[in-house]
Design an enzyme around this catalytic site. Sequence first.
Site, PDB file in Angstrom:
ATOM      1  N   CYS A  99     -21.479  -5.358   6.102  1.00 48.12           N
ATOM      2  CA  CYS A  99     -21.409  -6.379   5.050  1.00 48.12           C
ATOM      3  C   CYS A  99     -21.718  -7.762   5.634  1.00 48.12           C
ATOM      4  CB  CYS A  99     -20.022  -6.380   4.412  1.00 48.12           C
ATOM      5  SG  CYS A  99     -19.804  -7.669   3.145  1.00 48.12           S
ATOM      6  N   CYS A 153     -24.080  -1.854   2.177  1.00 46.75           N
ATOM      7  CA  CYS A 153     -23.002  -0.860   2.263  1.00 46.75           C
ATOM      8  C   CYS A 153     -23.435   0.483   1.689  1.00 46.75           C
ATOM      9  CB  CYS A 153     -21.740  -1.371   1.579  1.00 46.75           C
ATOM     10  SG  CYS A 153     -21.934  -1.835  -0.154  1.00 46.75           S
ATOM     11  N   CYS A 200     -22.011 -10.608  -4.136  1.00 46.23           N
ATOM     12  CA  CYS A 200     -22.751  -9.528  -3.476  1.00 46.23           C
ATOM     13  C   CYS A 200     -24.253  -9.660  -3.731  1.00 46.23           C
ATOM     14  CB  CYS A 200     -22.270  -8.164  -3.972  1.00 46.23           C
ATOM     15  SG  CYS A 200     -20.693  -7.632  -3.262  1.00 46.23           S
ATOM     16  N   CYS A 236     -15.445  10.040   1.348  1.00 48.81           N
ATOM     17  CA  CYS A 236     -15.349   9.001   2.375  1.00 48.81           C
ATOM     18  C   CYS A 236     -14.850   9.594   3.697  1.00 48.81           C
ATOM     19  CB  CYS A 236     -14.410   7.900   1.894  1.00 48.81           C
ATOM     20  SG  CYS A 236     -14.208   6.549   3.068  1.00 48.81           S
ATOM     21  N   ASP A 275       0.810  -1.213   0.000  1.00 50.51           N
ATOM     22  CA  ASP A 275       0.000   0.000   0.000  1.00 50.51           C
ATOM     23  C   ASP A 275       0.849   1.272   0.000  1.00 50.51           C
ATOM     24  OD1 ASP A 275      -2.372   1.463   0.059  1.00 50.51           O
ATOM     25  OD2 ASP A 275      -2.445   1.528   2.240  1.00 50.51           O
ATOM     26  N   CYS A 310     -27.681  -7.454  -2.522  1.00 51.76           N
ATOM     27  CA  CYS A 310     -27.433  -6.726  -1.272  1.00 51.76           C
ATOM     28  C   CYS A 310     -26.960  -5.295  -1.540  1.00 51.76           C
ATOM     29  CB  CYS A 310     -26.390  -7.465  -0.443  1.00 51.76           C
ATOM     30  SG  CYS A 310     -25.966  -6.646   1.115  1.00 51.76           S
ATOM     31  N   CYS A 324     -23.652   3.934   4.298  1.00 56.38           N
ATOM     32  CA  CYS A 324     -22.559   4.916   4.240  1.00 56.38           C
ATOM     33  C   CYS A 324     -23.034   6.285   4.740  1.00 56.38           C
ATOM     34  CB  CYS A 324     -22.037   5.038   2.805  1.00 56.38           C
ATOM     35  SG  CYS A 324     -20.667   6.214   2.664  1.00 56.38           S
ATOM     36  N   CYS A 377     -12.943   4.808   8.832  1.00 54.30           N
ATOM     37  CA  CYS A 377     -14.354   4.424   8.937  1.00 54.30           C
ATOM     38  C   CYS A 377     -14.491   2.971   8.491  1.00 54.30           C
ATOM     39  CB  CYS A 377     -15.227   5.324   8.064  1.00 54.30           C
ATOM     40  SG  CYS A 377     -16.988   4.915   8.122  1.00 54.30           S
ATOM     41  N   CYS A 398     -18.976   0.509   6.005  1.00 55.87           N
ATOM     42  CA  CYS A 398     -19.338  -0.330   4.855  1.00 55.87           C
ATOM     43  C   CYS A 398     -18.851  -1.766   5.017  1.00 55.87           C
ATOM     44  CB  CYS A 398     -18.825   0.276   3.549  1.00 55.87           C
ATOM     45  SG  CYS A 398     -17.038   0.298   3.369  1.00 55.87           S
TER      46      CYS A 398
END
Length: 257
Positions: A196, A142, A136, A162, A82, A139, A146, A189, A192
């Site tokens: 799930c 999320c 998914c 975000c 990252d 659904c 949010c 945060c 989301c």
Amino acid sequence: MSYMENHFDKRLNPTLLVDGAKSVVSLLLNYYPSELQKEDSYKISKYAYGQDYHFVIKEKLKELLFSIQEQIGAVNGRAFVDSAPVMDKAWAAKSGLGWMGKNSNLITQKVGSFYFIAELIIDLELEYDHPTTDHCGTCTACLDACPTQAIIAPYQVDGSKCISYYTIELKENLPEELKGKFDDWAFGCDVCQDVCPWNRFSKSHDEPLFNANPELLSFSKKDWQEITKDVFQKVFKNSPLKRTKWDGFQRNIIFLK
């Protein structure tokens, strides 16, 4: 976020990062904690409970590369956590580690999405894995949950909306029109991910360096409001929280009062 556009050619072509690159080895490391913050507290994203993952995972990747070189011979490669223009989630999805969910996180059926993604890019040709299917379904948990409507459509997230962006990346004042919409998140945060359904399968990690700092777990809102600069720097010396620096974190706490 505009910086994501930087070095886009390198995101698409790993050979620009590692000469002669032939394979991207994607790896996951669970960070789901065994104990959560107390309810009367400003919220910290779970990935930031322990020590900074960049350093923890980088050491593990170095060991893995050394092991490959010991067993196979001369293999050139680099570890990425990252911190370079690498399409982490895209490579992980391509390798079948999970699918890109409607919240843009990589999700697996076995352990949900609370894990870090990292890569080794090496000049060794391997037998490649294949993508998995999307689970998914219909659904929209999320999207519905949010707080700032940053998930503008299924599989589309406006990073600049975000809460993680606002509380960590944004260096200016937080927008007054969003006051009261941060749901007490002071750093990052997890909304989301928390909502799930696949994360009901999350299991606690077994990496001691990711164990939550005791002070972090014990702090109430009052403690966060009264924490001094010296205590902040001492307690969170090796924590991701230092990314905001003292002034940035204080800005977040004041905004949430």
